[in-house]
Motif scaffolding. Sequence first.
Motif: not given
Length: 325
Positions: A252-256, A267-274, A284-291, A297-302
């Motif tokens: 979340x810090x990083x995506x902020x 924002x699109x996430x792929x890969x086994x960990x995603x 993550x979306x809820x945390x984004x505005x703090x970062x 920010x909270x409106x950006x689809x993840x």
Amino acid sequence: MSEMKQVVLGVDIGGTKVAVGLIDHEGKILAQGRRPMLANGTPEAALQAVTGAIDSMSSSATASGAGIQSIGICAPGPLDPITGVILNPPNVPCWRNFPLVERIKDLYHLPVKLDNDANAAALAETRWGAARGYHYVFYTTIGTGIGTGIVLDGRVYHGNTGSAGEGGHVSIDYRGPLCACGKRGCIEILAAGPAIGARARTKLGAKSAHSMILDLAKGDVASVASELVGQAYAAGDPLAREILQETVEVLSVWLGNIVDLLDPDVLVMGGGVAAMLKPFFDEIKNRLPSWCVNPRASEIPLVMAHYGADAGIAGGAALCSQDLT
Ligand code: ADP
């Protein structure tokens, strides 16, 4: 005479395999296959591994009456997407300054494109996948490493020298752990699959508390990898939840930071960990505005990437999708 169906041949070169596929103009994978990659051999043997895979696909195209219009290749970086030269990728030691595009063009007499795997996958998601219709796309794939790609108005953003979009090596902690790239605190060393496995092993070593992760590993802490954390989380294990929550926090810090820099519309996430982190996307979306300071920010689809294991061949194909009519 009926017109021949036009397809693109997508090639995904990795450290251990070459995956190939035939992709139509809607991003549908019509056929696919894979061959071993000879990443540690001579440059010519490695090229033959790639052309062997390409030839197998052109035979199936011919058999099904399709015409290959171009070849799109994605490979591990660093590479030069403009000149089509593979520079010095650690996972593909056989090629150093290898003019891959020129060599393939000479052999097949078709247009050939090359880009790194995350950029290519980002483009496939934009053209045909989860980011279709969006204009300012940030894509990340989380597996052994963290790869990222930026697609602005339908084009991969390469920067001045072709080196842009290395978001996995954006640091969020200058005193953090040393990344393989030589920097400290890169998001890759903090949140990719191996980091999640290491986090789990450290906690299991330090805590006497029982965790399902240990049961799944049959008591062998050293064998714990991120998949087991995912399985234990799905079964309700509190330690697994704690580990994933910490991972979500650093992401979340990083995506902020990313949101503040790019103001993306998706924002699109792929890969086994995603896939494992999917249940935490809302968090993550809820945390984004703090970062970030971005007021929306909270409106950006993840969203989860559309292409899973086939992201590479679809990505390769997407590089030449504008050639398709
Ligand atoms: P690559 O990095 O070659 O794309 P993967 O996407 O399979 O390969 O990622 C490998 C890393 O991600 C490993 O650290 C592995 O433990 C972790 N990983 C892969 N798939 C999963 C999953 N479904 N759940 C949790 N961790 C995974």
